[in-house]
Structures are given as C-alpha cells and as structure tokens.
Design a protein around this motif. Structure first.
Motif, PDB file in Angstrom:
ATOM      1  N   GLN A  19      93.122   7.288  42.190  1.00 44.36           N
ATOM      2  CA  GLN A  19      92.293   8.125  43.174  1.00 44.36           C
ATOM      3  C   GLN A  19      92.380   9.641  43.133  1.00 44.36           C
ATOM      4  OE1 GLN A  19      93.554   5.126  44.311  1.00 44.36           O
ATOM      5  NE2 GLN A  19      91.433   3.946  44.027  1.00 44.36           N
TER       6      GLN A  19
ATOM      7  N   ASN B 288      88.492  16.193  38.340  1.00 43.15           N
ATOM      8  CA  ASN B 288      87.068  16.610  38.588  1.00 43.15           C
ATOM      9  C   ASN B 288      87.056  17.797  39.302  1.00 43.15           C
ATOM     10  OD1 ASN B 288      86.170  14.299  37.288  1.00 43.15           O
ATOM     11  ND2 ASN B 288      85.920  12.986  39.245  1.00 43.15           N
TER      12      ASN B 288
ATOM     13  N   ALA C 198      91.784  11.201  39.622  1.00 41.68           N
ATOM     14  CA  ALA C 198      90.295  11.640  39.258  1.00 41.68           C
ATOM     15  C   ALA C 198      89.845  12.560  39.987  1.00 41.68           C
ATOM     16  CB  ALA C 198      89.606  10.221  39.451  1.00 41.68           C
ATOM     17  N   THR C 199      90.042  12.596  41.394  1.00 36.21           N
ATOM     18  CA  THR C 199      89.625  13.711  42.211  1.00 36.21           C
ATOM     19  C   THR C 199      90.302  14.916  41.808  1.00 36.21           C
ATOM     20  OG1 THR C 199      89.931  12.124  44.005  1.00 36.21           O
ATOM     21  CG2 THR C 199      89.316  14.439  44.582  1.00 36.21           C
TER      22      THR C 199
ATOM     23  N   ASN D 100      83.857  14.201  33.781  1.00 36.49           N
ATOM     24  CA  ASN D 100      83.558  13.658  35.218  1.00 36.49           C
ATOM     25  C   ASN D 100      84.149  12.092  35.076  1.00 36.49           C
ATOM     26  OD1 ASN D 100      82.653  12.703  37.480  1.00 36.49           O
ATOM     27  ND2 ASN D 100      80.421  12.217  37.186  1.00 36.49           N
ATOM     28  N   ILE D 101      85.363  12.086  35.451  1.00 34.51           N
ATOM     29  CA  ILE D 101      86.214  10.932  35.424  1.00 34.51           C
ATOM     30  C   ILE D 101      86.241   9.821  36.704  1.00 34.51           C
ATOM     31  CG2 ILE D 101      88.359  11.842  35.912  1.00 34.51           C
ATOM     32  CD1 ILE D 101      89.597  10.213  33.727  1.00 34.51           C
ATOM     33  N   THR D 102      86.071   8.792  36.348  1.00 36.64           N
ATOM     34  CA  THR D 102      86.221   7.797  37.577  1.00 36.64           C
ATOM     35  C   THR D 102      87.568   7.295  37.667  1.00 36.64           C
ATOM     36  OG1 THR D 102      85.515   5.967  36.181  1.00 36.64           O
ATOM     37  CG2 THR D 102      83.876   7.316  37.351  1.00 36.64           C
ATOM     38  N   PRO D 103      87.981   6.632  38.900  1.00 41.81           N
ATOM     39  CA  PRO D 103      89.105   6.137  38.918  1.00 41.81           C
ATOM     40  C   PRO D 103      89.297   4.799  38.057  1.00 41.81           C
ATOM     41  CG  PRO D 103      88.609   6.674  41.068  1.00 41.81           C
ATOM     42  CD  PRO D 103      87.418   7.159  40.221  1.00 41.81           C
ATOM     43  N   ASP D 104      88.057   4.111  37.921  1.00 43.55           N
ATOM     44  CA  ASP D 104      87.942   2.999  37.432  1.00 43.55           C
ATOM     45  C   ASP D 104      88.301   3.052  35.972  1.00 43.55           C
ATOM     46  OD1 ASP D 104      87.376   1.839  39.629  1.00 43.55           O
ATOM     47  OD2 ASP D 104      85.035   1.652  39.046  1.00 43.55           O
ATOM     48  N   LEU D 105      87.946   4.388  35.067  1.00 47.18           N
ATOM     49  CA  LEU D 105      88.366   4.424  33.901  1.00 47.18           C
ATOM     50  C   LEU D 105      89.819   4.423  33.557  1.00 47.18           C
ATOM     51  CD1 LEU D 105      87.119   5.208  30.920  1.00 47.18           C
ATOM     52  CD2 LEU D 105      87.599   7.573  31.694  1.00 47.18           C
TER      53      LEU D 105
END
Lengths: 63, 766
Positions: B445, B452, B448-449, B460-465
């Motif tokens: 988390q 970004n 990713a924050t 634009n990356i997500t924690p899921d990736l």
C-alpha cells in the motif's frame, strides 16, 4: 543427420575449449612436441597440478 | 624498437630484425597484400557495410528521435550490433594501425614461453569465449538496471558509444601491451612505466578498489536473497553442488570438465525447482527466511572459508559452473529478446534525468549516470583480466584485436540486453522495487501510494499489481528489492514466460536469474578475495619478507582475514545503512571501477607515448580524459556537494547537527542509533572517496609526466628504455579474425601442407 551430429560435436568441442576441458590434451601435445625425456604427467596428476597451481597463482574473475 | 616520431604506420617487414626460419612458410601475411585486401572495396563489401550503417542509423533514429509512445526492443539490438560492427571494423583498425601495430612475425608469449600449462596457444575463437567468460559477470547486469531511472536513452548511448571509444579501447590496449610483456600484470606495468610513486599509488588504489567492488557485489546478492527463502535455499545449494563437483573432478573422474559441468547444471536446476517446494513448506519458509544482516554475516564467513580452501574443492568447480551458466544464459537472453521483441513504454528521458534527487541513485545525469554504468561501457576491472591470464594464451599478435576489443563489445551487448529486460517491466513497478524501504515504506500500500505521488507520466500502480507480481515470481514481497538483480530477474521472467512456459513458469525464471547472478557474484567474490590477498601479501612482503611465501599459512590466513574484514565491513555498512545502502554505495562502486580504468588508461598512455605514436595519442587520451573528468567530478561532488543526498560530508554534517540538537529521528533514520549509523557511514564513504580520488590523480599525473618525457626524448632523439620482452621470430601462423580473408586462407593452406615434424604442435583445432 551426420551433419547435425558433426555440428553438435563441433559445438561441444568449442564449448569444452572455452571451459578449459581440453587442457590436458594441449599439455600432452606440448609435451610431445618439445621432446621431453621424462614421461608426461598422467591425467590425474595433471589436473591435480592444474588446480594446485591456482592456489598460489589466483586468477581474477570480473564483476 | 625503432622510433616513429611522426606516428606513421610502420610496416612490420622493414623494421624488425627478426630472422624467420627459412624452412617455414611466412608467419605473417605480407603487409602489402594485407593492405591491398583492406583497401579493396568490392561492390558486395560496399553493399554490406552500407546496409549495416543504414540499419544502425534507422535504429538510432527510432530510439533517439522518433521515440513514440512505445519503442520496440528490437531497435536496441539493431542500434547496438550495427554500431559495434562499425566500431570493430573501422575504429579498432585505426587503433591497430597507429597504436598497437601488431607484428605476426613476432612470437607471442604462448609460443616463446610455451609450457603446456599457463602459456598455451589457444584457438582464437575458443579464446574469445574464454576471455569473454572471464570479463563478463554480474556488473553489466546490474548497472544498466539502476541507471534506467533516468530513462532508456542516456544509458543506451553511454553503453554503446562508451564501449566503442573507451571500454573496448582499454581492454584491447591493456591486452596487447601485456602480451608484449610476456603477460605481465597491470600492477607490474604501472611500476615499470610510471615509476615508484605512480606504481605504488596504482597498487594501493587497485587493492582498495577491489575491496569496494567485492563488497558492493556482495551487497547485491544480500539484497536479492534477504527474506527470500526460495533464493536462500537454491543459492545455498550451489555450495554443496560445487563441493561435490570438486571431489568428482579430483578423485572420481579427473579432467571430465564438461561432464561434471553438465551434472552440476542438472543439480542446479533441481535446486531451483526444489527451492520452490521447500519455500512452500512451513518449516522451509521459517528456516530459510533470513534477514539481510544474517545473510551478510553468512557471506562474510563463507568468503573467508572459500578463500582459504584449496582451489580444487570450491573455486574451480564453481568457476566451471559459472562459465557454463554464463554462456547459456546470455545466448538465452539474446534469443528471448529477439523472439519476444517486447514493447518498451519507458520514456527516453525520465523525469529524473534533469534532477538530482532520484530515488534509485542520487545525483545529476552528469557525472552519475556514467559511473552508475561502468561494466558494459568502461570497466577498469577488465584491465586486471586483460593483463595476466589472456595474453598468455593468444596465438598471434593480430588476434588481440578480436579478443580484446571484440570481447568487450560482447560484454556491452550483455549490458544492453540487461537494460532492455529491466525497462520492459512496468515503470511503477520499477520504482517500487528499486527505491529504498525508507521511501516506499516497505508494504504494497505505502509503496503504491508513494510511487503514484512521484508524478511520473503514465505511472499509476495498484497495490494489487505489486502483490500479484510477487506471487508470480514466488516471493513474499518485491517492494524495495534494491540492487538491480531482482529487477533484472523480474524483467527476464517477464520476457522468458512469453517465450517458454507462460505465467506458471515465471517463478522458475525469476529464481533462475537470481541464481545465475548470485553464482557470478560469488565467483567474483572468491576470486577477488584471493587476488587481493596475494596483492596484500606481496605488499607486506616488502617489509616483512616472510609474507612473500604464499604457502606460509599464518600469513595467508591473516591477509585473507584482513581482506574479508575490509569488504565485510563495507558490506555490513551497506546492509544496515538507514539510507538504503545500495543507492549510497553504488556510486562508489562505479567511481572505483572507472578510476581503475583511468589508471589502466594512464599506463597505456605512457606506453603508447614510449612507442612514439604521438599523432594518434588522442585515441588513448580521449577515454582517459573522459574517465578522469567523470570520476573526479563525481568524487568531488560526493566530497564537496552541499546537497545532503549527494555529498557524503554534507549528509554527515546534517545528521551530526540533528544529533547535537537532540533530535531522535531525522530524515529516513528513525532512531538515534540509525542517525549515528548514518554519521559513521557517511564519514567512511567520504574518506574512501577522498583516498580514491587522490591516488588516481597521482597516477594520472605520473602518467602525464612519463608521456611528456617520452615526447621530449623523441624530439631530442634520445633513445628510451622499452619494457617489452625481446622479439623472438614466430614459428606458427593463424588468421586474425573470426572469418579468415582469402590471403589468410592461402597462407593457412600453405602451413597445412607442411610436414608434421616441421610444425609446432598444433594449437587445438583450427
């Protein structure tokens, strides 16, 4: 088929050369050509000597 | 040798006093024939070179000018290969003609010192592979990955242009000059050419530089294996595998090198697959889950033991394994990139190219990009390989161009492929993996924050990736896996799974990549420790003669302990550094490596001047000047910069002041102990920079003095000493390049007709 086999052999020989697998064969050639009196080292002796000499003569490996 | 004040090309036939054996065919293609062959431009030849130049031009145009939304990886391959071909065909020939001036009528050390062991004439194609395996390692796989922070173009240009004008020139010259001196080492040549002061400075600098290089390579391994049970298991297994191979070669089947390497390779693959299974079990995950400090200590203990064990038991077999993997992996990587041709979405210049606060490595593009990528463009470490081992194996003087210059071009290609692999992954993922935990916060988390929030275009990356990628490669987390190796491994897994196996195989490819990088590095750590120990023993031996006896155990052990202690201390400093370790230390690695290059080029400059090639001395002076400017600027910024992220002492002062003010946390250091560690680390790093740069400046100045003296002597007609071995007429012949020219073929045929008793023993299989 023969050509493939020959190609594979050639590759193995080249790869062996790069790895230094043919060091003993080269030593024998040198020994025979330079006409030494004494018998050449046996394969076992040669490889023993080969690595033991590296103990006091280290070769760098790069990064 | 005769003087050539105007630096004109000299024909070998007219100048040397070598008397060849009249019973033998000529040992060199006639200069006039050679010249005519080179000057003759048949339509086919013109068409081929025009096509190469055109293709290369188009590729560079696509990379540097068009730079659409995406760029196909194949353009990197074309731009590099075409530039290499042109550099090899044209520039290296200029060096050959005006600086080295090889003479095939002269015997090489492999011929006049032949002993069947160290001095052995080796087929040029085999020696090319052998030399390449000795110079290429983890360096070209790591530097370009870290430098990708600035976008793909600066790194690509430096790797390709740098190798043609600098790196390959250094390798070729050192190789050639060492060959003319019976295979003498760089240290010995420095002593002869630069005198006592320059020689001693070069020796001390080399020793320190080796410590830094070994330490930072070890840091790369520690970062890749920390908290990775799979990696720890499979890399750890290389030790018993190597021991088994050693015993096999010593007692069971001596000399069966290929056979044992194949067995070792199969076991290695089993260790990688088994590692996945072991890490999947509860006890395995618990037992092999080690933090970085533990792994660092393990590596230090291992390094000491490995350096005092006999070579046959651990070093030699692992070297075979490492060579075997090296060639295989590089062929595989090249094939995969050509077949898969990934699309690159990374911009040519990233947002960090014009700033000096990049998270992966701090500092502005100039000079820090040029020190971050050392191996692959200009690597001083190669001078230690190019002097010593390889020159004792060369068959003919003219082959030095293929081996020295060509071998380095090959390494540069490896660096380009590593760069492609690293930039083929998502850019957000790249920054999440390569930024220190102090910035990313360590969880998916926060990472990713943070990524970004950098405001990078298209990111634009997500924690899921991050979670999914970690799961795909079989790791608990990939956040802040700094050091380059894990990023390359993810990139390679990403490309390879499209080639073979799909997503299900990603974990295997990832750990395969980690395994071979660790293998290269451990071999370099072992060999580096040993070489450094001998250098230290010889140096102490000047004061206490007993130390010169290499077989004297207490001396050997003490010197090994000192060397391991030195790199171990730097390693621990990097591992525990609150600022992130690799990003503060990696510039030091590059600076050290490039300073070694400056030292090697200084020696070459003095030698070339002694050979009176004044008019073309710029060929050596150009890379020397560049390396000197880059490293000295980088060192000065590291020492004097007021920006804490860049300057070691500025950072030191900032943290010292915070401590004095009674603060309990400052910047990325969250405790007083961490702040004290920063103060200590920056002080050591700062002083190391000072020592390096002072020693190198001494070496460069002595080289310039030696060059000026040679120039004066030449003008006044004073003969100067030449440190080459006396010329001996050759009694053998072999072509110079991969593909023999018609005249060379003719001469080979003539030699093949020679009765066996007149011939030298045949150098293995032509």
């Amino acid at each position: 088929m023969n050509a493939i086999l020959e190609g594979f052999r050639g590759f193995a020989r080249y790869f062996g050369g790069v790895m230094g697998a043919d060091a003993y064969a080269k030593y024998l050639e040198h020994h025979a050509a330079s006409g030494h009196e004494e018998a050449p080292m046996t394969e076992r002796e040669f490889w023993r000597d080969h690595t033991d000499r590296q103990d006091s003569n280290p070769q760098g490996r790069c990064c | 040798m005769g003087k050539m004040p105007d630096g004109k090309a000299r024909t070998a036939l007219s100048e040397d006093a070598l008397v060849p054996d009249p019973k033998l065919p000529p040992t060199s293609v006639d200069e006039a024939v050679l010249e005519a062959e080179e000057r003759k431009w048949t339509p086919a030849k013109i068409a081929i070179w025009a096509a190469i130049a055109l293709l290369g031009g188009v590729a560079w145009f696509m990379l540097a000018i068009v730079r659409g939304e995406t760029v196909n990886a194949i353009w990197f391959v074309f731009a590099s290969v075409c530039t290499y071909l042109i550099g090899y065909r044209f520039y290296s020939k200029v060096i050959e003609r005006y600086i080295t001036r090889p003479n095939d009528r002269r015997a090489t050390p492999a011929e006049y010192k032949a002993d069947g062991k160290d001095y052995v004439r080796t087929d040029r194609n085999v020696l090319f592979g052998h030399h390449f395996a000795a110079i290429a390692g983890a360096g070209p796989l790591v530097g370009p990955v870290i430098a990708a922070q600035m976008g793909y173009l600066p790194g690509t240009i430096w790797i390709i242009i740098g190798v043609v004008l600098a790196g390959a020139v250094q390798d070729y010259l050192v190789l050639f000059f060492s060959m003319r001196r019976g295979g003498r080492s760089l240290g010995q040549m420095a002593r002869e050419e630069l005198g006592v002061i320059g020689g001693t400075a070069a020796l001390v600098a080399t020793l320190l530089i080796m410590v830094i290089i070994v330490a930072i390579l070890a840091l790369v391994v520690v970062n890749a294996l920390g908290e990775s049970p799979w990696g720890v298991f499979s890399v750890g297994m290389t030790i018993p595998i190597a021991l088994f191979m050693g015993v096999y070669l010593r007692y069971l089947r001596p000399g069966k090198v290929l056979e044992v390497s194949l067995i070792g390779f199969v076991l290695l693959m089993a260790a990688i697959i088994g590692g996945g299974a072991v890490a999947g079990t509860e006890w395995g995950a618990a037992f092999f889950h080690l933090d970085k400090v533990t792994i660092a200590w393990g590596l230090i203990v291992y390094g000491f033991i490995a350096a005092i064990l006999p070579v046959w038991l651990l070093l030699a077999p692992r070297d075979y394994l490492s060579t075997f993997m090296k060639i295989g992996v590089i062929v595989m990587l090249a094939l995969a990139i050509i077949v898969v041709r990934p699309e690159i979405t990374v911009p040519a210049f990233s947002e960090f190219a014009s700033r000096e606060n990049g998270p992966v490595f701090p500092g502005a593009l100039f000079p820090f990009l040029f020190v971050t990528i050392a191996c692959g463009a200009l690597s001083g470490f190669h001078a230690l390989i190019s002097s010593g081992t390889t020159p004792k194996l060369i068959e003919k003087e003219r082959q030095a161009r293929l081996i020295g210059y060509g071998g380095m071009l090959m390494e540069s290609f490896v660096a380009i492929m590593a760069l492609v692999a690293a930039i083929s992954i998502d850019r957000g993922l790249y920054f999440a993996m390569n930024s220190p935990a102090a910035l990313t916060g360590g969880t998916v988390q926060t990472a990713a924050t943070w990524v970004n929030s950098l405001g990078l275009a298209g990111v634009n990356i997500t924690p899921d990736l991050l979670t999914e990628t970690a799961r795909n490669v079989g790791e608990e987390s990939i956040v802040s896996r700094t050091g380059g190796a894990p990023t390359l491994a993810v990139g390679l897994a990403h490309i390879m799974q499209q080639f073979i196996g799909g997503t299900a195989m990603m974990a295997f490819w990832y750990h395969f990549a980690i395994m071979f990088e660790a293998l290269f590095i451990l071999t370099a750590v072992d060999a580096g420790t040993r070489v450094a120990r001998f250098m230290l023993q010889d140096s102490i031996g000047n004061l206490i003669p007993k130390f010169k006896e290499h077989s004297w155990r207490p001396g050997a052990w003490l010197c090994t302990a000192i060397m391991v202690g030195a790199w171990g201390a730097v390693l621990l400093m990097g591992v525990t550094d609150p600022l992130g370790g690799i990003n503060t230390l990696f510039p030091l690695f590059g600076i050290a490596n490039q300073l070694l290059a400056a030292i090697a080029l200084s020696v070459c400059l003095a030698i070339a001047a002694r050979r009176a090639s004044f008019k073309y001395l710029w060929i050596v002076a150009l890379p020397l000047a560049f390396a000197a400017v880059v490293t000295i600027t980088a060192s000065f910024q590291k020492i004097f910069s007021p920006v804490p992220a860049v300057g070691y002492f500025a950072n030191n002062a900032a943290f010292a002041k915070a401590l004095a003010d009674g603060k309990t946390e400052f910047g990325t250091a969250k405790s007083v102990a961490a702040m004290e560690a920063v103060v200590r680390n920056t002080m050591i790093q700062g002083w190391l920079s000072v020592i390096f740069v002072v020693l190198s400046i001494i070496v460069i100045i002595t080289a310039i003095v030696a060059t000026a003296k040679a120039f004066r002597d030449a003008r006044n007609g004073v003969a100067h000493a030449d440190h080459e071995d006396p010329a001996v007429p050759s009694r053998a012949y072999a072509p110079a390049g991969f593909i023999p020219t018609p005249a060379e073929r003719e001469l080979v045929a003539e030699w093949n007709k020679l009765p066996a008793d007149l011939r030298l023993e045949k150098a293995a299989h032509h």
